[in-house]
Scaffold this active site. Structure first.
Site, PDB file in Angstrom:
ATOM      1  N   SER A   1      -4.549   0.964  -1.971  1.00 47.62           N
ATOM      2  CA  SER A   1      -4.400   1.240  -0.548  1.00 47.62           C
ATOM      3  C   SER A   1      -5.758   1.368   0.142  1.00 47.62           C
ATOM      4  O   SER A   1      -6.573   2.216  -0.225  1.00 47.62           O
ATOM      5  CB  SER A   1      -3.599   2.540  -0.340  1.00 47.62           C
TER       6      SER A   1
ATOM      7  N   SER B   1       0.805  -1.225   0.000  1.00 56.23           N
ATOM      8  CA  SER B   1       0.000   0.000   0.000  1.00 56.23           C
ATOM      9  C   SER B   1       0.836   1.273   0.000  1.00 56.23           C
ATOM     10  O   SER B   1       0.332   2.346  -0.320  1.00 56.23           O
ATOM     11  CB  SER B   1      -0.943   0.018   1.204  1.00 56.23           C
TER      12      SER B   1
ATOM     13  N   LYS C   1       0.617   4.709   6.875  1.00 56.59           N
ATOM     14  CA  LYS C   1       0.152   5.515   5.745  1.00 56.59           C
ATOM     15  C   LYS C   1       0.817   6.884   5.828  1.00 56.59           C
ATOM     16  O   LYS C   1       1.495   7.223   6.795  1.00 56.59           O
ATOM     17  CB  LYS C   1      -1.377   5.693   5.781  1.00 56.59           C
TER      18      LYS C   1
END
Length: 300
Positions: free
Chosen positions: A259, A72, A127
């Protein structure tokens, strides 16, 4: 990143610490019997408690290692990367309870943050921080904006490492009756890479690459965006706009069309933050392969 080692480390350290303290104050087995003649638990306390205490302090308050299990964050991070996370970047927190005891900083635009997944706090996600508390994040005509100011973005050429591309999909079962062999997984990764487009984004002091897949827009399938910004459905995901609440953050993966990030499940509360990813210290290809150190370096 689906396991919190502190669930084992903290209780074990506490138990051995109590035994160590009891022997110092009351049992006195080491003093009266001599080293190596104590009971087994007391011996373990003397042998392992100091080491575990140091490890616990380092992992909880300074630096903690994590392994990247998915693609991701490609091209910044690949499956198999081992990273170091600065645990005091966003505040010093107690292990297990996660209560902040010292405020040492806050996320900035473009940081790569590790946090406890809001829908299942036992799992850790990684992230990039896109929206800070109070920000308005929008996407229109291929441009991502913060508070109606477009993020500086330009198309760039990026030659992905063939070996890393072959690891985008891992061998194994991917669905009912669907099994990827090592060869088919590698071919699928290369096929996806052929459709990849790379862009350089600049957010504050952070300059990094992001990856999009030609002809695909995952935003149109994102449930959270559809709730917050109905126009995402009308425009097939090409336009959306959300406001980040106070005390929360909006995050996205660098591999934008691969993602499961804030577009799908929402915001990250401040209390879920675990730290800032700062360094790749090892890469371990899947299977019976030795680790390599060619990817070692700071994380942009």
């Amino acid at each position: 990143m689906d396991f919190d080692f502190n669930l084992i480390l903290v209780p074990l350290t506490i138990v051995l610490g109590i035994v160590w303290l009891l022997d110092k104050l009351a049992l006195k087995q080491r003093k009266t019997r001599g080293r190596g003649q104590e009971g087994l638990l007391v011996r373990w306390a003397y042998d392992f408690f100091p080491v575990l205490a140091v490890v616990l302090i380092v992992r909880s308050f300074l630096i903690e290692p994590f392994n990247i299990p998915s693609s991701s964050m490609v091209p910044t991070l690949y499956t198999g990367d081992f990273i170091a996370v600065n645990k005091y970047a966003y505040g010093v927190r107690l292990p297990l309870t996660y209560n902040k005891v010292l405020d040492t900083g806050e996320p900035e635009h473009g940081d790569v943050a590790v946090f406890r997944y809001p829908e299942n706090p036992s799992i850790y996600y990684i992230k990039r921080v896109i929206g800070l508390p109070g920000d308005t994040v929008s996407y229109s005509q291929g441009t991502l904006s913060i508070n109606d100011v477009p993020i500086e973005t330009k198309s760039v050429y990026f030659a992905a490492n063939a070996e890393l591309t072959s690891q985008l999909y891992l061998p194994g079962q991917i669905g009912p009756g669907q099994v990827l062999t090592e060869e088919s997984a590698s071919a699928m990764g290369q096929q996806e890479e052929d459709a990849a487009q790379y862009f350089e984004e600049v957010q504050g002091d952070n300059k990094h690459l992001v990856r999009y897949l030609d002809g695909m827009n995952s935003s149109q399938y994102a449930p959270f965006l559809q709730q917050q910004s109905p126009e995402v459905v009308e425009s097939e995901g090409t336009e959306w706009r959300i406001e980040v609440p106070e005390g929360q953050y909006f995050v996205m993966g660098d591999n934008r069309d691969r993602s499961a990030d804030g577009r799908f499940w929402g915001f990250v509360p401040d209390e879920n933050l675990a730290g800032k990813a700062v360094y790749i210290w090892m890469h371990k290809p899947p299977g019976l392969n030795l680790p390599t150190f060619e990817r070692n370096g700071t994380i942009n």
